[in-house]
Design a protein around this motif. Structure first.
Motif, PDB file in Angstrom:
ATOM      1  N   MET A   1      22.305  36.923  41.258  1.00  0.00           N
ATOM      2  CA  MET A   1      22.802  37.035  39.891  1.00  0.00           C
ATOM      3  C   MET A   1      23.120  38.489  39.526  1.00  0.00           C
ATOM      4  O   MET A   1      24.163  38.788  38.942  1.00  0.00           O
ATOM      5  N   VAL A   2      22.210  39.402  39.868  1.00  0.00           N
ATOM      6  CA  VAL A   2      22.433  40.816  39.554  1.00  0.00           C
ATOM      7  C   VAL A   2      23.667  41.345  40.285  1.00  0.00           C
ATOM      8  O   VAL A   2      24.479  42.083  39.710  1.00  0.00           O
ATOM      9  N   LEU A   3      23.824  40.963  41.539  1.00  0.00           N
ATOM     10  CA  LEU A   3      24.996  41.393  42.302  1.00  0.00           C
ATOM     11  C   LEU A   3      26.283  40.898  41.656  1.00  0.00           C
ATOM     12  O   LEU A   3      27.280  41.637  41.565  1.00  0.00           O
ATOM     13  N   LEU A   4      26.306  39.651  41.205  1.00  0.00           N
ATOM     14  CA  LEU A   4      27.499  39.091  40.562  1.00  0.00           C
ATOM     15  C   LEU A   4      27.893  39.895  39.328  1.00  0.00           C
ATOM     16  O   LEU A   4      29.072  40.198  39.120  1.00  0.00           O
ATOM     17  N   ILE A   5      26.921  40.248  38.515  1.00  0.00           N
ATOM     18  CA  ILE A   5      27.210  40.993  37.283  1.00  0.00           C
ATOM     19  C   ILE A   5      27.708  42.410  37.596  1.00  0.00           C
ATOM     20  O   ILE A   5      28.714  42.874  37.020  1.00  0.00           O
ATOM     21  N   LEU A   6      27.037  43.106  38.482  1.00  0.00           N
ATOM     22  CA  LEU A   6      27.435  44.485  38.814  1.00  0.00           C
ATOM     23  C   LEU A   6      28.839  44.541  39.396  1.00  0.00           C
ATOM     24  O   LEU A   6      29.664  45.380  38.999  1.00  0.00           O
ATOM     25  N   ILE A   7      29.123  43.668  40.320  1.00  0.00           N
ATOM     26  CA  ILE A   7      30.442  43.663  40.965  1.00  0.00           C
ATOM     27  C   ILE A   7      31.534  43.325  39.955  1.00  0.00           C
ATOM     28  O   ILE A   7      32.621  43.911  39.976  1.00  0.00           O
ATOM     29  N   SER A   8      31.258  42.393  39.041  1.00  0.00           N
ATOM     30  CA  SER A   8      32.249  41.998  38.033  1.00  0.00           C
ATOM     31  C   SER A   8      32.633  43.169  37.136  1.00  0.00           C
ATOM     32  O   SER A   8      33.815  43.358  36.814  1.00  0.00           O
ATOM     33  N   VAL A   9      31.639  43.937  36.703  1.00  0.00           N
ATOM     34  CA  VAL A   9      31.904  45.088  35.827  1.00  0.00           C
ATOM     35  C   VAL A   9      32.784  46.117  36.545  1.00  0.00           C
ATOM     36  O   VAL A   9      33.728  46.671  35.964  1.00  0.00           O
ATOM     37  N   ILE A  10      32.513  46.346  37.816  1.00  0.00           N
ATOM     38  CA  ILE A  10      33.307  47.307  38.593  1.00  0.00           C
ATOM     39  C   ILE A  10      34.750  46.835  38.740  1.00  0.00           C
ATOM     40  O   ILE A  10      35.699  47.612  38.558  1.00  0.00           O
ATOM     41  N   ILE A  11      34.928  45.555  39.053  1.00  0.00           N
ATOM     42  CA  ILE A  11      36.287  45.016  39.222  1.00  0.00           C
ATOM     43  C   ILE A  11      37.073  45.111  37.921  1.00  0.00           C
ATOM     44  O   ILE A  11      38.252  45.486  37.919  1.00  0.00           O
TER      45      ILE A  11
ATOM     46  N   MET B   1      43.150  37.882  40.788  1.00  0.00           N
ATOM     47  CA  MET B   1      42.203  36.814  40.487  1.00  0.00           C
ATOM     48  C   MET B   1      41.516  36.323  41.765  1.00  0.00           C
ATOM     49  O   MET B   1      40.350  35.940  41.745  1.00  0.00           O
ATOM     50  N   LEU B   2      42.240  36.352  42.878  1.00  0.00           N
ATOM     51  CA  LEU B   2      41.644  35.979  44.156  1.00  0.00           C
ATOM     52  C   LEU B   2      40.587  36.993  44.591  1.00  0.00           C
ATOM     53  O   LEU B   2      39.590  36.625  45.219  1.00  0.00           O
ATOM     54  N   VAL B   3      40.802  38.259  44.267  1.00  0.00           N
ATOM     55  CA  VAL B   3      39.801  39.279  44.573  1.00  0.00           C
ATOM     56  C   VAL B   3      38.524  39.021  43.772  1.00  0.00           C
ATOM     57  O   VAL B   3      37.401  39.117  44.297  1.00  0.00           O
ATOM     58  N   ILE B   4      38.673  38.667  42.498  1.00  0.00           N
ATOM     59  CA  ILE B   4      37.510  38.338  41.671  1.00  0.00           C
ATOM     60  C   ILE B   4      36.758  37.149  42.275  1.00  0.00           C
ATOM     61  O   ILE B   4      35.534  37.159  42.410  1.00  0.00           O
ATOM     62  N   MET B   5      37.513  36.125  42.659  1.00  0.00           N
ATOM     63  CA  MET B   5      36.903  34.944  43.257  1.00  0.00           C
ATOM     64  C   MET B   5      36.264  35.271  44.607  1.00  0.00           C
ATOM     65  O   MET B   5      35.247  34.683  44.984  1.00  0.00           O
ATOM     66  N   ALA B   6      36.864  36.206  45.330  1.00  0.00           N
ATOM     67  CA  ALA B   6      36.324  36.589  46.636  1.00  0.00           C
ATOM     68  C   ALA B   6      34.903  37.131  46.506  1.00  0.00           C
ATOM     69  O   ALA B   6      34.006  36.765  47.270  1.00  0.00           O
ATOM     70  N   PHE B   7      34.692  38.008  45.535  1.00  0.00           N
ATOM     71  CA  PHE B   7      33.354  38.570  45.349  1.00  0.00           C
ATOM     72  C   PHE B   7      32.378  37.524  44.812  1.00  0.00           C
ATOM     73  O   PHE B   7      31.184  37.556  45.135  1.00  0.00           O
ATOM     74  N   ALA B   8      32.871  36.602  43.985  1.00  0.00           N
ATOM     75  CA  ALA B   8      32.004  35.517  43.522  1.00  0.00           C
ATOM     76  C   ALA B   8      31.583  34.634  44.685  1.00  0.00           C
ATOM     77  O   ALA B   8      30.444  34.157  44.744  1.00  0.00           O
ATOM     78  N   MET B   9      32.487  34.421  45.638  1.00  0.00           N
ATOM     79  CA  MET B   9      32.158  33.639  46.830  1.00  0.00           C
ATOM     80  C   MET B   9      31.229  34.409  47.762  1.00  0.00           C
ATOM     81  O   MET B   9      30.328  33.828  48.371  1.00  0.00           O
TER      82      MET B   9
END
Length: 521
Positions: A161-171, A123-131
């Motif tokens: 916004m686009v970066l957030l979505i792409l990275i989330s799908v990969i994670i 979950m910290l990794v997910i938050m890391a990319f959001a940050m």
């Protein structure tokens, strides 16, 4: 202001709007090819155009007023106005994990808390990319608004916004495929693994909602709407608090119910953020032509957001090392106990992060506007308020350590005994952490990512991780507990040294700018 006026021409092509001079716009008396006496589409648009023009002008004035507000309002008033909503929002946002652990601890037991704790690094990794994207883009947006470059700010927001979505799908994909080996790597014993897997699988399916709700909410704060940003967090947190007992106890879904409540709440927050930028009263707007990724913008976002990103990745690695050490020297009880302590620390430090988020647009805007005296004043006030907050938390942990632990489980005496001792030990130097966090964030706010990254990583990578690898070999479980305060002290000394040099540099810049323009005082 012309950019707002020309929006009328784009939306009402028959309105007869034309540009006369460099700063003058008029509306033609005739509209299209239809008679003015007939109620035609073109005549209707033409008659509405003056009202629409006034609306656009008022929007421009409102945006200019916000800029003037950031540049001229008293710093103390600004910091309170921006930080209080951020503090409330961050505390409420922290309740996602804290409330989950309280309900799981009382409904499932210590093994449930341990399950969330070993899954927390992911979950910290997910938050890391959001940050990485959220904070990086926010700093750029604040600076561009300070420079009166609204269109560039909107382009940065769209790319973010686009970066957030792409990275989330990969994670999500990677996490779901390798969920079992990851959890075992993160310190899950055979007993704890089923609990951790049931919780984390559901969380991973909702990664995109977490990233959008958290990452893009920072964009709202960057444009000068801290109350709206706070409301975004309140929506999700309150929904989570309401659904947790229903799903865990009412439907008897246990730890899976806690995860479902969290994901559903984050989905609502993400929908609200999208609505704000598409149909709300935001200064910045999402436009389709800004959703195409541009490498220069991506590089800038990543560069500035790398400090909080590295901090969160380091926190994830730190949790992995700590979970394995706790499991080796203290078993599942030690893992669960430290999970409770992390929840308590989170609640105490979230107000400090709220101060950071409140100060960031003020510092970024005034730094871009070359008002260095206001930058320095904001920094000093943020450090003072953060220190007061963590000092109050320190006193509370000295006076009521057992009561804090018993919030999560009242029946497991072994868990209460270990948690009480660990809480007193691990937070010895809590009063100086606020200064260290604000000091590191300052360099991020002014666009110096390298400085911010080093200071941010000083506690978790340069000091704490080596200490966790060394001290437990000699002192066992006590070595794990004493690693934290030693790292707090060392990183604060380093931050203080760098900050002194930066303040001297800021004073010099202010003096040079004053010599060029004496009226800035």
């Amino acid at each position: 202001m012309i950019s707002y006026i020309w929006g009328v021409q784009r939306e009402f092509p028959f309105a007869g709007l034309r540009k006369v001079g460099s700063n003058e716009v008029v509306i033609e008396k005739t509209c299209g090819f239809h008679s003015e006496n007939k109620l035609t589409k073109s005549n209707l648009f033409c008659k509405l155009a003056p009202l629409r023009l006034i609306y656009r002008l008022l929007q421009g004035v409102k945006a200019m007023d916000r800029s003037k507000y950031l540049a001229e309002e008293k710093v103390l008033k600004l910091l309170l106005k921006f930080s209080i909503p951020a503090i409330v929002g961050m505390i409420v946002n922290a309740l996602y994990n804290v409330i989950d652990r309280i309900f799981i601890g009382n409904g499932v037991g210590s093994l449930g808390i341990a399950g969330i704790t070993v899954g927390f690094p992911i979950m910290l990794v997910i938050m890391a990319f959001a940050m990485l994207v959220g904070f990086g883009a926010t700093s750029l947006i604040s600076i561009r608004l300070g420079e009166q470059k609204k269109e560039e700010a909107e382009l940065i927001m769209g790319n973010g916004m686009v970066l957030l979505i792409l990275i989330s799908v990969i994670i999500s994909g990677i996490g779901l495929v390798f969920i079992n080996p990851l959890l075992q790597l993160f310190g899950a014993s055979e007993t704890v693994l089923p609990y951790a897997r049931d919780y984390l699988r559901i969380i991973l399916w909702g990664t995109v909602f977490m990233s959008i709700g958290f990452g893009m909410n920072n964009f709202i704060r960057a444009e000068g709407n801290p109350k709206v940003a706070m409301f975004t967090m309140l929506i999700g947190a309150f929904i989570n608090i309401i659904l947790d007992p229903i799903f865990i106890f009412g439907f008897q879904w246990g730890i899976q119910g806690a995860a479902l409540a969290t994901v559903f709440a984050q989905m609502i927050s993400a929908i609200w953020v999208f609505y704000y930028f598409i149909g709300g009263k935001s200064t910045l707007k999402l436009h389709l032509n800004n959703l195409r990724l541009q490498l220069p913008i991506m590089n800038k976002i990543v560069a500035i957001g790398s400090a909080p990103f590295a901090m969160q990745l380091a926190a994830s690695l730190l949790n992995v090392i700590m979970n394995n050490s706790l499991n080796h020297y203290g078993g599942d009880i030690a893992v669960a106990g430290m999970g409770i302590i992390h929840s308590i620390i989170m609640l105490m430090l979230m107000p400090v992060f709220g101060i950071n988020q409140g100060a960031q647009p003020i510092i970024g805007f005034n730094y871009g506007a070359k008002k260095f005296d206001r930058v320095k004043e904001t920094l000093k006030l943020a450090i003072f308020v953060a220190t007061v907050i963590v000092s109050i938390g320190f006193v509370a942990t000295r006076l009521f350590p057992e009561q804090f632990i018993m919030l999560f489980n009242r029946e497991d005496t072994e868990l209460i005994e270990f948690g009480t001792r660990a809480l007193r030990t691990f937070l010895i130097f809590l009063p100086i952490i606020g200064f260290q966090v604000v000091g590191a964030n300052y360099f991020q706010a002014i666009g110096k990512p390298k400085h911010a990254m080093i200071l941010t990583l000083s506690r978790q990578v340069l000091l704490l991780i080596p200490l966790l690898l060394i001290l437990p070999r000699f002192y066992g479980l006590n070595g794990v507990l004493f690693s934290g305060p030693i790292a707090d002290l060392g990183s604060s000394i380093l931050t203080g040294t760098w900050l002194l040099f930066e303040i001297k540099n800021l004073n010099q810049k202010h003096q040079e700018h004053y010599e060029v323009d004496p009226q800035i005082e």
